[in-house]
Enzyme design. Structure first.
Site, PDB file in Angstrom:
ATOM      1  N   ARG A   1       0.815  -1.217   0.000  1.00 52.66           N
ATOM      2  CA  ARG A   1       0.000   0.000   0.000  1.00 52.66           C
ATOM      3  C   ARG A   1       0.844   1.260   0.000  1.00 52.66           C
ATOM      4  O   ARG A   1       0.506   2.243  -0.683  1.00 52.66           O
ATOM      5  CB  ARG A   1      -0.950  -0.020   1.204  1.00 52.66           C
ATOM      6  CG  ARG A   1      -1.882   1.191   1.306  1.00 52.66           C
ATOM      7  CD  ARG A   1      -2.531   1.599   0.000  1.00 52.66           C
ATOM      8  NE  ARG A   1      -3.208   0.499  -0.676  1.00 52.66           N
ATOM      9  CZ  ARG A   1      -3.602   0.550  -1.928  1.00 52.66           C
ATOM     10  NH1 ARG A   1      -3.376   1.624  -2.665  1.00 52.66           N
ATOM     11  NH2 ARG A   1      -4.236  -0.481  -2.477  1.00 52.66           N
TER      12      ARG A   1
ATOM     13  N   GLU B   1       6.228  39.723  -5.035  1.00 53.83           N
ATOM     14  CA  GLU B   1       4.976  39.633  -5.777  1.00 53.83           C
ATOM     15  C   GLU B   1       4.397  41.031  -5.976  1.00 53.83           C
ATOM     16  O   GLU B   1       4.368  41.839  -5.035  1.00 53.83           O
ATOM     17  CB  GLU B   1       3.988  38.766  -4.994  1.00 53.83           C
ATOM     18  CG  GLU B   1       2.598  38.686  -5.589  1.00 53.83           C
ATOM     19  CD  GLU B   1       1.644  37.947  -4.673  1.00 53.83           C
ATOM     20  OE1 GLU B   1       1.551  36.722  -4.781  1.00 53.83           O
ATOM     21  OE2 GLU B   1       0.997  38.611  -3.832  1.00 53.83           O
TER      22      GLU B   1
END
Length: 281
Positions: free
Chosen positions: A97, A197
């Site tokens: 898994r 930014e």
């Protein structure tokens, strides 16, 4: 592969899954039974996580043999077999898994990234990932981006200074934020790039007047303003576009001339590739 980091991840992940034992396997499979299994591809895309899978098997049981047929980055289709494993049957099932969870997600990310890279192949623009990753899985997800042909942005808050809108607002403006960041880097003797930014052309002008940065992130710009911004910057700084960018419009953003396009969607909203580990009997 950062083996120290990966080994720590594997140990923690196996501990989470196994607890005090795989009681189903312990109850149904006699100790010492040998088994063989194949990693079956049930989808189309880019394979990722093969190197990691081998490490998971080896760490769980060093006697397991992994025979790899397809490497990370391979383009795969339904019915392909990526590798075969042979060894203690209980050990194979203990690893199953974790191997599938990692490979399915990494392959999904690599597939999405390759789709974007193919769109950008005739442009000068490269695609970046972001910090919008699954907690605890960032290294794997950014690894998958590289396998898909993308470029890693910063790995965390520690390896780059990225001044975003909230930093600007709290710092008291663009000039104040840049000046403080530059002072911090020098005082701490840190070799960190500074990116800022901007939300519009007015903020861009303030950044250009201030200087002291390495990269400019043009956030949520429309195509007209983005082209003007790139032209105004004129190659003085590395340019990056972000915000509202999808696989359908990324080509138009690249046509505006930016160096990079960052996409959180590479890691936060991908479809896992369908893979299965099947016993060979």
């Amino acid at each position: 592969m950062d083996k120290v980091l990966i080994d720590k991840f594997i140990i923690n992940s196996l501990d989470e899954d196994l607890g005090d034992g795989d009681h189903t396997s312990l109850a149904t499979i006699p100790a010492g039974i040998k088994g063989k299994a194949k990693l079956l591809v049930k989808d189309e895309g880019i394979l990722a996580g093969v190197e990691l899978a081998a490490e998971i098997f080896y760490m769980l049981d060093a006697s397991i043999n992994v025979n790899i047929f397809l490497n990370d980055g391979a383009r795969v289709k339904y019915g392909d077999i990526a590798f075969e494993v042979e060894g203690d049957a209980q050990s194979i099932l203990k690893a199953e898994r974790l191997v599938l969870n990692c490979m399915q997600r990494m392959s999904g990310i690599a597939t999405k990234t390759r789709q974007i890279v193919d769109i950008l192949k005739d442009t000068g623009t490269k695609v970046l990932d972001t910090r919008k990753t699954t907690p605890g899985l960032r290294y794997l997800e950014k690894w998958a981006v590289r396998i898909g042909g993308g470029v890693n942005h910063r790995f965390g808050l520690y390896d780059m200074i990225l001044i975003k809108d909230n930093h600007v607002d709290y710092a008291g403006g663009i000039k104040a934020a840049i000046d403080k960041a530059d002072e911090y880097v020098k005082s701490k003797n840190k070799k960190l790039e500074i990116e800022i930014e901007v939300r519009n052309l007015k903020e861009l002008e303030q950044v250009l007047q201030t200087g002291g940065i390495n990269r400019i992130l043009l956030d949520n710009f429309n195509f007209l303003d983005l082209r003007e911004a790139v032209s105004t910057i004129g190659g003085k700084y590395i340019t990056e576009a972000s915000g509202g960018i999808t696989i359908d419009n990324i080509g138009e953003y690249a046509a505006c001339g930016v160096d990079y396009i960052s996409m959180g969607a590479l890691t936060h909203s991908v479809k896992s590739l369908d893979l299965s580990l099947k016993a060979v009997v």
